[in-house]
Design a protein around this motif. Structure first.
Motif, PDB file in Angstrom:
ATOM      1  N   GLU A  25     -10.705   1.713  -2.611  1.00 25.02           N
ATOM      2  CA  GLU A  25     -10.450   0.365  -3.129  1.00 25.02           C
ATOM      3  C   GLU A  25      -9.234  -0.262  -2.443  1.00 25.02           C
ATOM      4  O   GLU A  25      -9.239  -1.455  -2.128  1.00 25.02           O
ATOM      5  CB  GLU A  25     -10.234   0.424  -4.640  1.00 25.02           C
ATOM      6  CG  GLU A  25     -11.505   0.720  -5.417  1.00 25.02           C
ATOM      7  CD  GLU A  25     -11.269   0.860  -6.909  1.00 25.02           C
ATOM      8  OE1 GLU A  25     -10.084   0.970  -7.315  1.00 25.02           O
ATOM      9  OE2 GLU A  25     -12.256   0.878  -7.665  1.00 25.02           O
ATOM     10  N   THR A  26      -8.218   0.538  -2.186  1.00 19.63           N
ATOM     11  CA  THR A  26      -7.037   0.038  -1.479  1.00 19.63           C
ATOM     12  C   THR A  26      -7.405  -0.432  -0.076  1.00 19.63           C
ATOM     13  O   THR A  26      -6.981  -1.511   0.369  1.00 19.63           O
ATOM     14  CB  THR A  26      -5.957   1.136  -1.377  1.00 19.63           C
ATOM     15  OG1 THR A  26      -5.509   1.472  -2.689  1.00 19.63           O
ATOM     16  CG2 THR A  26      -4.762   0.672  -0.548  1.00 19.63           C
ATOM     17  N   ASN A  28     -10.475  -1.285   1.100  1.00 20.96           N
ATOM     18  CA  ASN A  28     -11.380  -2.435   1.054  1.00 20.96           C
ATOM     19  C   ASN A  28     -10.643  -3.721   0.664  1.00 20.96           C
ATOM     20  O   ASN A  28     -10.926  -4.798   1.208  1.00 20.96           O
ATOM     21  CB  ASN A  28     -12.521  -2.164   0.074  1.00 20.96           C
ATOM     22  CG  ASN A  28     -13.466  -1.085   0.571  1.00 20.96           C
ATOM     23  OD1 ASN A  28     -13.596  -0.873   1.769  1.00 20.96           O
ATOM     24  ND2 ASN A  28     -14.132  -0.400  -0.353  1.00 20.96           N
ATOM     25  N   ARG A  29      -9.710  -3.597  -0.269  1.00 21.33           N
ATOM     26  CA  ARG A  29      -8.925  -4.767  -0.683  1.00 21.33           C
ATOM     27  C   ARG A  29      -8.065  -5.268   0.473  1.00 21.33           C
ATOM     28  O   ARG A  29      -7.933  -6.483   0.688  1.00 21.33           O
ATOM     29  CB  ARG A  29      -8.067  -4.405  -1.894  1.00 21.33           C
ATOM     30  CG  ARG A  29      -7.321  -5.602  -2.489  1.00 21.33           C
ATOM     31  CD  ARG A  29      -6.804  -5.294  -3.884  1.00 21.33           C
ATOM     32  NE  ARG A  29      -6.074  -4.035  -3.953  1.00 21.33           N
ATOM     33  CZ  ARG A  29      -6.522  -2.944  -4.586  1.00 21.33           C
ATOM     34  NH1 ARG A  29      -7.693  -2.949  -5.180  1.00 21.33           N
ATOM     35  NH2 ARG A  29      -5.786  -1.843  -4.606  1.00 21.33           N
ATOM     36  N   SER A  30      -7.501  -4.345   1.240  1.00 17.46           N
ATOM     37  CA  SER A  30      -6.660  -4.723   2.378  1.00 17.46           C
ATOM     38  C   SER A  30      -7.475  -5.462   3.436  1.00 17.46           C
ATOM     39  O   SER A  30      -7.042  -6.481   3.976  1.00 17.46           O
ATOM     40  CB  SER A  30      -6.015  -3.473   2.984  1.00 17.46           C
ATOM     41  OG  SER A  30      -5.135  -3.827   4.022  1.00 17.46           O
ATOM     42  N   SER A  32     -10.275  -7.084   2.907  1.00 17.79           N
ATOM     43  CA  SER A  32     -10.692  -8.366   2.336  1.00 17.79           C
ATOM     44  C   SER A  32      -9.569  -9.396   2.404  1.00 17.79           C
ATOM     45  O   SER A  32      -9.810 -10.570   2.719  1.00 17.79           O
ATOM     46  CB  SER A  32     -11.144  -8.179   0.885  1.00 17.79           C
ATOM     47  OG  SER A  32     -12.303  -7.374   0.809  1.00 17.79           O
ATOM     48  N   LEU A  33      -8.344  -8.961   2.115  1.00 19.20           N
ATOM     49  CA  LEU A  33      -7.194  -9.868   2.195  1.00 19.20           C
ATOM     50  C   LEU A  33      -7.013 -10.407   3.609  1.00 19.20           C
ATOM     51  O   LEU A  33      -6.750 -11.587   3.814  1.00 19.20           O
ATOM     52  CB  LEU A  33      -5.919  -9.149   1.740  1.00 19.20           C
ATOM     53  CG  LEU A  33      -5.739  -8.942   0.242  1.00 19.20           C
ATOM     54  CD1 LEU A  33      -4.558  -8.007  -0.021  1.00 19.20           C
ATOM     55  CD2 LEU A  33      -5.517 -10.281  -0.459  1.00 19.20           C
ATOM     56  N   GLU A  36      -9.751 -12.935   4.432  1.00 13.03           N
ATOM     57  CA  GLU A  36      -9.555 -14.221   3.749  1.00 13.03           C
ATOM     58  C   GLU A  36      -8.587 -15.132   4.493  1.00 13.03           C
ATOM     59  O   GLU A  36      -8.741 -16.350   4.492  1.00 13.03           O
ATOM     60  CB  GLU A  36      -9.030 -13.977   2.329  1.00 13.03           C
ATOM     61  CG  GLU A  36     -10.064 -13.443   1.359  1.00 13.03           C
ATOM     62  CD  GLU A  36      -9.465 -13.104   0.013  1.00 13.03           C
ATOM     63  OE1 GLU A  36      -8.315 -13.528  -0.247  1.00 13.03           O
ATOM     64  OE2 GLU A  36     -10.130 -12.418  -0.783  1.00 13.03           O
ATOM     65  N   ASP A 150      -0.796  -5.116   4.214  1.00 15.15           N
ATOM     66  CA  ASP A 150      -0.194  -5.388   2.918  1.00 15.15           C
ATOM     67  C   ASP A 150       0.551  -4.150   2.422  1.00 15.15           C
ATOM     68  O   ASP A 150       0.415  -3.054   2.979  1.00 15.15           O
ATOM     69  CB  ASP A 150      -1.271  -5.819   1.919  1.00 15.15           C
ATOM     70  CG  ASP A 150      -2.367  -4.779   1.795  1.00 15.15           C
ATOM     71  OD1 ASP A 150      -2.297  -3.960   0.866  1.00 15.15           O
ATOM     72  OD2 ASP A 150      -3.281  -4.762   2.646  1.00 15.15           O
TER      73      ASP A 150
END
Length: 215
Positions: A25-26, A28-30, A32-33, A36, A150
Motif C-alpha cells: 500500500e505504501t 502503490n500510494r507513492s 499514485s501520488l 497525480e 514522499d
C-alpha cells in the motif's frame, strides 16, 4: 529470448506474494501520488532534439553526446541503481542484446549512484556497455525526469537499508524516472518511453525496431 515485460511481471507477481499488504500500500500510494502530479507527458517528445550532455562513466572516462551519435543512433536508458531489481532485470537484458551485437550496439545507461555502488552493479551483472554517472541527478533534473519520493516511501527504503543519501551525491531521496530513448545521428528523439511506475520498462525489441531502422 523471453521478453523483458514477462521477466518484470514475473518478479512483480512474486514480490506481491511475499510482501506484507501495508508495504504494498505504501508503494502503490507513492506511485499514485507521483502520477497525480506528474508532467511527464510533455517531457522530451518524439521529434524534439535531445539535450546535449557530457557525463563520465564509473571509471571517470568522459562521454559526450555529440560524439556518441556521430556514427550511429544512440539508445539511452535511465536506471535507478543496483538495489532496484527492475533496473537489474532491464540492464541484464540489454547486456544480452549488447553481446548478441558483438558489442556494436550503441547504448549507454545513466544512473545517479556513486561509482563505488555502480561498479558493484556492473560487476555483479557483467555489464560491458557504458554506465554513466549523473552526479546529484543534475541531468535527470534538467530533463524533468526526477521522482521526488514522499516521506512514507523514504522510510520504507530506509527500512530496506537503501539509503539514497549515501548512494547518491545529494541529500535528497530523489530518483530518476525510468526512461529510454532512441536518439538519431542528428540528435533527434525517435523513440521515447517514460513511465511513472518504475516496474514498467521499455521492451528492448520495440526499442531495437526503431534503432535498427536508423542505422
Amino acid at each position: 529470448m523471453s521478453s523483458l515485460s514477462k521477466k518484470l511481471a514475473s518478479y512483480k507477481s512474486d514480490f506481491k506474494t511475499r510482501t506484507p499488504v501495508e508495504i504494498l500500500e505504501t508503494i502503490n500510494r507513492s506511485i499514485s501520488l507521483f502520477q497525480e502530479h506528474s508532467a511527464l507527458k510533455s517531457v522530451l517528445k518524439v521529434g524534439q532534439t535531445f539535450p546535449s550532455f557530457e557525463l563520465a562513466d564509473i571509471n571517470g572516462q568522459l562521454f559526450n553526446s555529440k560524439a556518441l551519435i556521430q556514427d550511429n543512433p544512440l539508445i539511452l536508458t535511465f536506471v535507478r541503481g543496483g538495489w532496484c531489481p527492475y533496473c537489474v532485470l532491464e540492464t541484464q537484458m540489454w547486456q544480452q542484446y549488447f553481446e548478441k551485437s558483438k558489442s556494436t550496439l550503441n547504448i549507454v545507461a545513466i544512473t545517479p549512484e556513486k561509482p563505488e555502488f555502480a561498479k558493484s552493479m556492473q560487476s555483479e551483472n557483467n555489464l560491458s556497455f557504458p554506465l554513466l554517472f549523473d552526479s546529484g541527478l543534475c541531468f535527470a533534473e534538467q530533463l524533468g525526469l526526477v521522482w521526488k519520493t514522499d516521506d512514507a516511501m523514504k522510510q520504507q527504503l530506509l527500512k530496506w537499508d537503501i539509503n539514497l543519501t549515501e548512494r547518491h551525491c545529494t541529500p535528497t531521496f530523489n530518483l530518476p524516472v525510468p526512461a529510454t530513448f532512441v536518439i538519431d545521428k542528428k540528435g533527434v528523439i525517435q523513440f521515447r518511453f517514460i513511465e511513472e511506475d518504475y516496474s514498467s520498462r521499455a521492451e528492448p525489441d520495440d526499442v531495437l525496431a526503431i534503432y535498427n531502422r536508423l542505422i
